[in-house]
Scaffold this motif. Structure first.
Motif, PDB file in Angstrom:
ATOM      1  N   LYS A 288      35.851  37.858  46.482  1.00  0.00           N
ATOM      2  CA  LYS A 288      36.202  39.188  45.961  1.00  0.00           C
ATOM      3  C   LYS A 288      37.459  39.118  45.103  1.00  0.00           C
ATOM      4  CE  LYS A 288      35.777  42.621  49.170  1.00  0.00           C
ATOM      5  NZ  LYS A 288      35.831  43.090  50.579  1.00  0.00           N
ATOM      6  N   ILE A 289      38.414  38.295  45.550  1.00  0.00           N
ATOM      7  CA  ILE A 289      39.648  38.142  44.765  1.00  0.00           C
ATOM      8  C   ILE A 289      39.310  37.573  43.384  1.00  0.00           C
ATOM      9  CG2 ILE A 289      41.784  36.811  44.572  1.00  0.00           C
ATOM     10  CD1 ILE A 289      42.050  37.067  47.619  1.00  0.00           C
ATOM     11  N   ALA A 290      38.435  36.565  43.375  1.00  0.00           N
ATOM     12  CA  ALA A 290      38.065  35.947  42.100  1.00  0.00           C
ATOM     13  C   ALA A 290      37.447  36.982  41.167  1.00  0.00           C
ATOM     14  CB  ALA A 290      37.088  34.801  42.346  1.00  0.00           C
ATOM     15  N   GLY A 292      37.391  40.361  41.434  1.00  0.00           N
ATOM     16  CA  GLY A 292      38.247  41.529  41.174  1.00  0.00           C
ATOM     17  C   GLY A 292      39.370  41.203  40.214  1.00  0.00           C
ATOM     18  N   SER A 293      39.844  39.935  40.219  1.00  0.00           N
ATOM     19  CA  SER A 293      40.978  39.611  39.365  1.00  0.00           C
ATOM     20  C   SER A 293      40.560  39.402  37.912  1.00  0.00           C
ATOM     21  CB  SER A 293      41.690  38.359  39.886  1.00  0.00           C
ATOM     22  OG  SER A 293      40.824  37.248  39.809  1.00  0.00           O
ATOM     23  N   GLY A 294      39.235  39.470  37.657  1.00  0.00           N
ATOM     24  CA  GLY A 294      38.764  39.282  36.282  1.00  0.00           C
ATOM     25  C   GLY A 294      39.094  40.454  35.375  1.00  0.00           C
ATOM     26  N   LYS A 295      39.316  41.637  35.973  1.00  0.00           N
ATOM     27  CA  LYS A 295      39.579  42.859  35.198  1.00  0.00           C
ATOM     28  C   LYS A 295      38.475  43.064  34.132  1.00  0.00           C
ATOM     29  CE  LYS A 295      42.636  44.871  36.520  1.00  0.00           C
ATOM     30  NZ  LYS A 295      42.673  45.606  37.822  1.00  0.00           N
ATOM     31  N   LYS A 299      39.500  36.196  32.642  1.00  0.00           N
ATOM     32  CA  LYS A 299      40.629  35.322  32.359  1.00  0.00           C
ATOM     33  C   LYS A 299      40.321  34.313  31.272  1.00  0.00           C
ATOM     34  CE  LYS A 299      42.224  35.748  37.116  1.00  0.00           C
ATOM     35  NZ  LYS A 299      42.293  35.096  38.422  1.00  0.00           N
ATOM     36  N   THR A 305      41.741  31.073  37.724  1.00  0.00           N
ATOM     37  CA  THR A 305      42.574  30.309  38.652  1.00  0.00           C
ATOM     38  C   THR A 305      41.870  30.113  39.990  1.00  0.00           C
ATOM     39  OG1 THR A 305      43.681  32.361  39.239  1.00  0.00           O
ATOM     40  CG2 THR A 305      44.764  30.951  37.634  1.00  0.00           C
ATOM     41  N   GLN A 306      41.146  31.128  40.428  1.00  0.00           N
ATOM     42  CA  GLN A 306      40.421  30.999  41.688  1.00  0.00           C
ATOM     43  C   GLN A 306      39.380  29.887  41.561  1.00  0.00           C
ATOM     44  OE1 GLN A 306      42.256  32.870  43.978  1.00  0.00           O
ATOM     45  NE2 GLN A 306      40.307  33.608  44.768  1.00  0.00           N
TER      46      GLN A 306
ATOM     47  N   ASP B  34      43.681  46.975  41.506  1.00  0.00           N
ATOM     48  CA  ASP B  34      44.539  45.882  41.037  1.00  0.00           C
ATOM     49  C   ASP B  34      44.838  44.847  42.109  1.00  0.00           C
ATOM     50  OD1 ASP B  34      44.786  46.694  38.466  1.00  0.00           O
ATOM     51  OD2 ASP B  34      46.513  47.987  38.854  1.00  0.00           O
ATOM     52  N   TYR B  36      43.158  42.759  43.705  1.00  0.00           N
ATOM     53  CA  TYR B  36      42.570  41.423  43.633  1.00  0.00           C
ATOM     54  C   TYR B  36      43.314  40.541  42.641  1.00  0.00           C
ATOM     55  CZ  TYR B  36      38.828  43.663  46.207  1.00  0.00           C
ATOM     56  OH  TYR B  36      38.134  44.336  47.154  1.00  0.00           O
ATOM     57  N   LEU B  37      43.782  41.170  41.592  1.00  0.00           N
ATOM     58  CA  LEU B  37      44.535  40.412  40.598  1.00  0.00           C
ATOM     59  C   LEU B  37      45.826  39.888  41.223  1.00  0.00           C
ATOM     60  CD1 LEU B  37      44.565  39.521  37.664  1.00  0.00           C
ATOM     61  CD2 LEU B  37      45.888  41.545  37.126  1.00  0.00           C
ATOM     62  N   ALA B  39      46.328  39.433  44.362  1.00  0.00           N
ATOM     63  CA  ALA B  39      45.987  38.427  45.368  1.00  0.00           C
ATOM     64  C   ALA B  39      45.695  37.091  44.712  1.00  0.00           C
ATOM     65  CB  ALA B  39      44.786  38.889  46.184  1.00  0.00           C
ATOM     66  N   SER B  40      45.058  37.126  43.550  1.00  0.00           N
ATOM     67  CA  SER B  40      44.729  35.851  42.911  1.00  0.00           C
ATOM     68  C   SER B  40      45.996  35.179  42.406  1.00  0.00           C
ATOM     69  CB  SER B  40      43.726  36.060  41.773  1.00  0.00           C
ATOM     70  OG  SER B  40      44.383  36.351  40.566  1.00  0.00           O
TER      71      SER B  40
END
Lengths: 426, 671
Positions: A288-290, A292-295, A299, A305-306, B34, B36-37, B39-40
């Motif tokens: 989920k972090i991977a 969700g962090s894509g926005k 990236k 990074t994940q 935000d 997750y970002l 957290a990453s």
């Protein structure tokens, strides 16, 4: 001879190029994301057997060859040999239990030299074929118990054998064929009841049994009161209530005794009953972090990074969607799901334009299996279904999976290319 | 085509609906949320603090007093440890198997994936042999840190020490410090903490899921480099400081030497002292707690924290104020009949001086003379105005830096005491006190309390004929040798320079042929004043203050040796050695024959409470023994008598030591 040669010439023109294009797009997306997921600067070569992306490229090339071979075969081949193919897979599924290699707790692979064959992947194809063959037969009505049980048996036998491996994910894939049966006349109640069972199962785990039963009873009484002049409704509601309540009681039992520990954990994590992000919940949380962090835009290729620093396990296989979500963002997710949906709708359209029931039923089988894979795979990476290890079609790393979907799809393309011809089941 | 044709729409609808569910969920996760970002980021970016080198401290000639030395910690990353020769490993580090297991288990318990310290501060030779064989021990590594080191082992109280920050420090700093940081705890390390500590840098490093470093984050765009702490140049002369410490060995007291023309403190001796190096060594906790319990309080910074009555060393001040006020002239004489009659009590005078003028009064340290002067001063506006006149006098004394903080650049300086008129009002009742009530102030006794630094500062003022610079210990800061502005301002004490000459004449006489004649240095005209400070708790304190040479003075000095007796017998010779060392860089034979080594080797430490107790027990048993023997063997009376005498000596010493201990305790309580 003339008509035959016209058929031969017409063959490539009748191929549904849109489906072929979508297929190629998907395997290309798959390859790039596998490349990103396991990219290792020490092995920059694109093809070869050192890296997963090197191997995948070989698989893709082999898959394309396979697709061409299928297109060159005669339609009747698939219909005539459906039972034989089915029998072979059943034998293989039994064989895998005896001689198979155990990988990660599942005895699902038959080693063939350096390559490992996964019979359960091919069982999907052959089951689809046999089901289509059976249901398109004369005087077969799915609404009749006899036919229904026979169809159920065709689906159920490979399911049972796969369950013994035990590969829960692949087993559940066969459940998707309920859509096929529905399309062919199965009562919609089956779908409704299945949906209700899933809902009740989740609710029972989430809430106190007593409150759940009480609210069900209240709801039931309300319905009875509203329809008190319709005896049938009252009767149905009463039966439904009785079944639901007994189901609620049995859920605890199923949960406690039938499900395995890791399955319970996965369900617990999904429902938020446990939050152990270090161990049991690690995969899903990192996944989920991977994603969700894509926005919005991600990236960037090879920049996740994940992904790069291997936070998500099984990154190139079952969790390949993380790479897409992280590196390509919501735009990438939207595009991918859009492509899948487009392909699904296309498959339904292809199925519906068939004159032969065989082709139609088979088409729906392909769509159902594809749909189930996409839903469950993406759903588990974003934490809305429990973790069930099934690959993302045409994208995840792995030869068996890629080839089984290739075969599944291109048999349909082949059947479709010949839809104008008169094909009747043997 | 088929009766169930319409069902395609149901199926299509389910496909579309569920895909939409996925997309809605993805939209929420990828666009709306935000967390997750973040957290990453926290997954892969590790912030490493780059510690700056703490600034070194040099003496006035550039000799290093404190610097950083590398020390080596052996670290372990348990995950990477593979089987190795533990026997060899233990032999190299000098630990046993049990110790190895204990340390290793601790590291594993901390985390198998994170590096932790296996053994702290291994000695250099151990490090060298270990480093050589490091490849044989996978998973182990050597980490370099820096530690403070003091090559001369001198000036411990001046330099102070550093220690790990406490939770309170972190709170007080508003989060500037982090756990594990070091902060100056005392001395210069504390006073100049802001300059010495430098500026921390940050390094953002990417790590993978197993915490293996993968290079810098964003190519170091968010990294900052560490800025080393400023170099401080101390005003101390380390040779002089060392000599002072040697001279004060096994004595309680202090030496402060100041350069009058700048206010730079040349020597800052607090005795007993300790080796600052022990404060940074391994297992220092035990040593420190032992030092805290030491009855001689080595942590007390005596030059600025110990209180003494100035005694006779105060007399020049009396004279200067009186001259400025026009109460006396250098020619004014008083008759000394060996005492001074103040109301109904007498202040004794050591000598029968007869007719005494200012010069003689100072050189002979005549109590009578100064009591008369003080009496005139306080009664200048009539006895009824005693309180206001006294108040005015007090302010003049304050101008000399007495009874006020001199703002030396060290923490915890004490102000001394010159009582306010109010104090005496409370004590005697308003208007119920006269000059005779406070006459002991005239000779620097009574309530008057000063630190050795204040005494030395007065000598600076006299040496400069009327002004002083703020005494300070740090002469210049940083590479550009910045001098704090406040240290370059002259502080005038309000006495005209011409009034200093007669006082200085008297002070020269003190050394040339007065009380401190034994301490005369060949070839150097030293002016000074001895003090034998009455100590209600035990033997008198020996005090000497002075400066040299008379013209264009280079050094002003105050020496206090506690419980040593006459100022002339201990403090003055010690001061003379210091002055000579500073001015000539060597110590010549004195005409008086006093010998440097005698002063270095003398042990004037008062007994500790424990010694007192032991002595008392010995004495009791002796007494009992004596009783027994006298009862049984009357023929051997001779021996017990001798013992009785020594017991009597012990007794006297005993009382003094007890009082000393009580004083020490009081002082500590006051801290």
């Amino acid at each position: 001879m003339r008509s035959s040669s016209a058929n031969q010439r017409g063959f490539f023109f009748n191929v549904d190029w849109l489906t072929v294009l979508l297929y190629l797009i998907l395997v290309t997306i798959g390859w790039f994301n596998i490349h990103s997921a396991v990219f290792d600067p020490k092995h920059p070569e694109v093809i070869g057997f050192d890296t997963n992306y090197g191997k995948q490229l070989v698989y893709i090339i082999a898959g394309v060859v396979l697709a061409i071979v299928i297109l060159l075969l005669d339609n009747r081949f698939f219909i005539a040999f459906a039972s034989i193919f089915y029998a072979i897979t059943i034998i293989l599924l039994i064989a895998v239990l005896i001689v198979g290699r155990n990988v990660g707790g599942n005895q699902a692979w038959i080693p063939l030299g350096s390559f490992r064959l996964q019979p359960s992947e091919f069982a999907k194809v052959t089951t689809c074929l046999l089901l289509a063959r059976y249901l398109s037969g004369p005087n077969i009505r799915i609404t009749e118990w006899k036919s229904f049980l026979a169809a159920g048996a065709i689906i159920g036998v490979p399911m049972m054998l796969i369950m013994l491996q035990p590969d829960t994910g692949s087993t559940l894939v066969f459940c998707s064929l309920i859509f096929v049966l529905y399309r062919e006349g199965l009562s919609p109640w089956f779908l409704i009841v299945i949906a209700l069972i899933i809902a009740l199962f989740v609710l029972t785990l989430l809430f106190n049994q007593l409150y759940l039963i009480l609210s069900l009873v209240v709801l039931g009484l309300l319905v009875i009161w509203m329809f008190k002049h319709y005896r049938q409704v009252v009767f149905a509601v009463l039966i439904g209530l009785a079944i639901s309540i007994s189901f609620i009681f049995s859920v605890k039992y199923i949960y406690g005794h039938v499900l395995k520990q890791h399955q319970k954990e996965r369900i617990d994590i999904l429902l938020g009953l446990t939050t152990d992000l270090k161990k049991k919940g690690y995969n899903v949380n990192q996944s989920k972090i991977a994603i969700g962090s894509g926005k919005l835009w991600g990236k960037g290729y090879l920049q996740g990074t994940q992904t790069r620093y291997s936070f998500v396990p099984a990154q190139s296989t079952d969790f390949i969607f993380c790479t897409i979500g992280e590196e390509w963002g919501f735009a990438g997710s939207l595009t991918l799901i859009g492509i899948y949906l487009f392909l699904l709708l296309r498959l339904v359209a292809i199925a519906e334009r068939q004159r032969s029931p065989f082709s139609r039923i088979y088409g729906y089988g392909v769509a159902s299996i594809l749909f189930f894979h996409v839903m469950i795979n993406i759903g588990m990476t974003i934490g809305i279904v429990p973790v069930i290890g099934i690959p993302l079609p045409l994208i995840s790393y792995g030869g068996s999976s890629l080839w089984s979907f290739t075969i599944l799809l291109f048999i349909l393309v082949k059947l479709d290319s010949n839809r104008m011809g008169t094909i009747s089941p043997a | 085509m088929n009766s169930f044709f319409a069902r395609r729409y149901v199926i299509t609808g389910i496909f579309v609906a569920l895909c939409l569910v996925l997309l809605v969920r993805l939209f929420y996760m990828q666009i709306m949320d935000d967390k997750y970002l973040l957290a990453s980021k926290s997954n892969v970016v590790r912030r490493y603090i780059v510690y700056p080198a703490r600034g070194p401290i040099l003496d006035r000639h550039g000799k290093i007093m404190v610097q950083n030395v590398p020390v080596f910690d052996i670290t372990v990353l348990p995950r990477e440890v593979k089987p190795f020769d533990t026997t060899l490993f233990c032999k190299l580090l000098g630990i046993d198997k049990e110790g190895f297991d204990k340390r290793f288990n601790k590291a594993v318990k901390y985390s198998p994936y994170l590096q932790s310290v296996f053994e702290k501060q291994v000695p250099l030779n151990v490090w060298a042999s270990f480093q050589e064989r490091l490849p044989e021990f996978p998973g182990f590594d050597v980490q370099r840190r820096t530690m403070r080191t003091y090559p001369d082992s001198t000036a411990a109280q001046f330099l102070g020490y550093i220690g790990e920050v406490t939770d309170r420090d972190i709170e007080k700093s508003g989060g500037f410090y982090r756990p594990g940081d070091y902060i100056g705890r005392s001395g210069v390390e504390r006073a100049y903490e802001d300059l010495l500590r430098g500026q921390r840098g940050v390094r953002n490093v990417l790590v993978d899921s197993r915490n293996v470093q993968k290079g810098s984050f964003a190519n170091g765009a968010f990294d900052t480099s560490a800025v080393a702490g400023e170099r401080l140049i101390s005003s101390l002369d380390s040779k002089l400081q060392k000599l002072g410490e040697q001279l004060m060995k096994n004595k309680v007291g202090s030496i402060v030497a100041i350069e009058p023309s700048t206010g730079e403190i040349l020597a800052f001796v607090s005795s007993p002292t300790y080796d600052p190096n022990i404060m940074v060594e391994k297992g220092k906790g035990n040593v420190i707690s032992a030092m805290y319990n030491d009855p001689y309080s080595p942590f007390l910074v005596r030059p600025i924290q110990a209180y003494y009555s100035p005694g006779s060393s105060f007399k020049p001040l009396d004279a200067l104020i009186a001259l400025q006020e026009g109460i006396i002239t250098p020619q004014t004489t008083f008759f000394c009949p060996h005492y001074y009659q103040a109301g109904n009590h007498r202040v004794g005078c050591e000598h029968f001086d007869g007719v005494t003028d200012l010069r003689k009064g100072i050189s002979q340290s005549c109590n009578t003379y100064f009591c008369n002067v003080f009496d005139r001063l306080i009664n200048a506006h009539g006895p009824k105005n005693t309180a206001t006149t006294y108040g005015a006098w007090r302010e003049k004394v304050n101008n000399f830096g007495f009874g006020v903080k001199l703002d030396v650049d060290l923490p915890h300086e004490r102000r001394g005491l010159v009582p306010t008129p109010l104090y005496y009002d409370n004590r005697f009742g308003k208007n119920h006190w006269r000059s005779s009530s406070v006459i002991s102030l005239a000779i620097g006794q009574g309530e008057l309390l000063a630190t050795p630094l204040q005494m030395a500062n007065i000598e600076c003022t006299i040496a400069n004929r009327g002004f002083y610079f703020k005494p300070h210990l740090i002469k210049a800061i940083g590479d550009k040798n910045v001098i704090k502005k406040e240290f370059t301002e002259k502080h005038y004490v309000g006495v005209d320079s011409n009034y200093f000459h007669p006082v200085i004449d008297g002070m020269q006489d003190v050394v040339d042929h007065g009380t401190a004649a034994d301490s005369r240095i060949p070839g150097i005209v030293m002016c000074g004043k001895t003090g034998t400070v009455q100590n209600p708790h035990g033997k008198n304190h020996s005090v000497f203050v002075g400066f040299a040479p008379r013209d264009n003075p280079k050094i002003a000095i105050a020496v206090v040796v506690e419980n040593a007796g006459y100022g002339a017998s201990w403090a003055a010779p010690i001061a003379s050695f210091m002055v000579e060392k500073y001015l000539k860089d060597s110590i010549t034979r004195r005409p008086s024959g006093i010998d440097l080594h005698r002063y270095m080797n003398a042990n004037l430490l008062p007994p500790t409470p424990a010694q007192i107790k032991a002595q008392k027990q010995r004495q009791d048993s002796l007494r009992r023994l004596m009783k027994d023997t006298s009862r049984k063997r009357t023929d051997t009376l001779e021996k017990p008598r001798v013992q009785l005498k020594s017991a009597g000596n012990n007794n006297r010493r005993d009382t003094m030591a007890k009082l000393y201990a009580a004083r020490l305790k009081r002082r500590e309580d006051a801290e």
